[in-house]
Design a protein around this motif. Structure first.
Motif, short mmCIF file in Angstrom:
data_model
loop_
_atom_site.label_atom_id
_atom_site.label_comp_id
_atom_site.label_asym_id
_atom_site.label_seq_id
_atom_site.Cartn_x
_atom_site.Cartn_y
_atom_site.Cartn_z
N SER A 111 -7.61 8.77 4.00
CA SER A 111 -8.51 8.00 3.12
C SER A 111 -9.75 8.82 2.80
CB SER A 111 -8.95 6.69 3.78
OG SER A 111 -7.83 5.97 4.18
N LEU A 120 -9.99 12.13 2.86
CA LEU A 120 -9.64 13.28 2.01
C LEU A 120 -9.24 12.88 0.59
CD1 LEU A 120 -7.78 15.57 4.59
CD2 LEU A 120 -10.12 15.74 3.76
N MET A 121 -8.93 11.59 0.40
CA MET A 121 -8.67 11.11 -0.96
C MET A 121 -10.00 11.00 -1.72
SD MET A 121 -5.56 10.52 -1.98
CE MET A 121 -5.47 9.23 -3.21
N ARG A 130 -1.35 13.29 -1.68
CA ARG A 130 -1.91 12.31 -2.62
C ARG A 130 -0.82 11.32 -3.04
NH1 ARG A 130 -6.62 12.72 -5.20
NH2 ARG A 130 -6.91 14.83 -4.43
N PHE A 149 0.05 8.97 -0.22
CA PHE A 149 -1.00 7.98 0.00
C PHE A 149 -0.89 6.86 -1.04
CE2 PHE A 149 -5.25 6.17 -0.29
CZ PHE A 149 -5.61 6.03 1.05
N TYR A 176 1.99 4.74 -0.24
CA TYR A 176 1.67 3.91 0.93
C TYR A 176 0.87 2.68 0.51
CZ TYR A 176 -0.38 2.57 5.42
OH TYR A 176 -0.78 1.87 6.54
#
Lengths: 209, 94
Positions: free
Chosen positions: B18, B20-21, B77, B80, B83
């Protein structure tokens, strides 16, 4: 945090909490680069002003390059140190860093062109360097202010931009940029563009931390 | 119904992903502080994410000290986003 299985609700909570923790906040000392450029420009211009008045020797104008030399060397060092201190690099950081790199290259190109024209006898080439500096730098500053929503950068940049446009008009109207009025204008504009926003950014960062 | 990616469905790994996003890159100390984790645990989880190709870890030196930085990869990415999509489905079912 540990390595453990979580529920779906906890997942949402973690994602929102982590994203809010990384929200762009002003890092301590984020105005230092601006302050360095501001004080450097003011100090060098004051020195040149004094030397021009006392010696009347136009060769002292070459000292203007001290600003680029010292500022250009110190900026990457300070930026690297800052990045190390904050521990992360956001997309905004990248955008502003790219923007100031463009400013740097544009400034180098404009100085080279002006010096080139000066060599072949260009009358207003020297004055044009000031006009370019007054237009390129404030434009980037205003854009940075808009990106990070910082009013002092927008206001300071606008003062610089108006000074730049005024300088351009003087050159096109063949009004000589005489030290008596132009040097105070240069000093005031750089103080408004860099020193004031630099201190404001630092005090805001101090308050946020 | 899509299954939740087990590699991301863990507290610390999801926390790291989260972060690193939201940022382009982050160093080890920053990640440890934001996730409030221990260095050992964080190091293990970073290795797992890196092995899966979700993050790229770079080790360098700052003076004599080592500095580890991490950034999310394209694969990470996508994982994520997938997810989060799966998570939405689970939440809407409940």
């Amino acid at each position: 945090m540990e390595e453990r299985k979580i529920t779906e609700a906890e997942s949402i909570e973690i994602i929102t909490s982590m994203i809010s923790r990384t929200k762009d906040r002003l890092a301590k000392g984020c105005g230092n680069i601006l302050l360095m450029w501001g004080y450097l420009s003011v100090a060098v211009s004051a020195l040149i002003w004094v030397l021009l008045v006392t010696t009347k020797n136009p060769a002292v104008n070459w000292l203007w390059f001290l600003i680029w030399l010292i500022g250009g060397t110190a900026t990457p060092v300070m930026a690297k140190k800052m990045r190390r201190k904050t521990g992360s690099r956001s997309y905004t950081d990248r955008l502003t860093s790219c923007m100031w790199s463009v400013v740097g290259w544009a400034a180098i190109a404009s100085v080279m062109l002006c010096l080139g024209f000066l060599l072949i006898g260009g009358k207003d080439s020297w004055s044009m360097m000031f006009a370019f500096a007054f237009i390129i730098v404030p434009m980037a500053e205003i854009m940075q202010g808009l990106v990070i929503k910082e009013q002092s950068l927008i206001a300071g940049g606008s003062v610089g931009l108006v000074a730049g446009l005024f300088t351009m008009c003087c050159i096109s109207a063949h009004v000589a940029l005489v030290a008596n009025w132009f040097m105070p204008l240069f000093i005031l504009a750089f103080a408004a563009m860099m020193i004031v926003p630099g201190h404001m950014l630092n005090s805001k960062a101090q308050r946020e931390s | 119904m899509r299954e939740l990616n087990p590699l991301l469905h863990s507290q610390l790994r999801l926390g790291v992903m989260s972060i690193l996003m939201s940022v382009e890159e982050a160093d080890f100390v920053y990640l440890r502080e934001k996730t409030e984790s221990t260095a050992g645990n964080l190091s293990v989880q970073l290795d797992k994410l890196s092995t899966a190709g979700y993050i790229a870890v770079e080790k360098g030196f700052v003076g004599k000290k080592t500095r580890t930085t991490a950034r999310i990869t394209e694969k990470g990415r996508d994982a994520f986003i997938e997810y989060v999509e799966a998570l939405k489905q689970y939440i809407s079912m409940q």
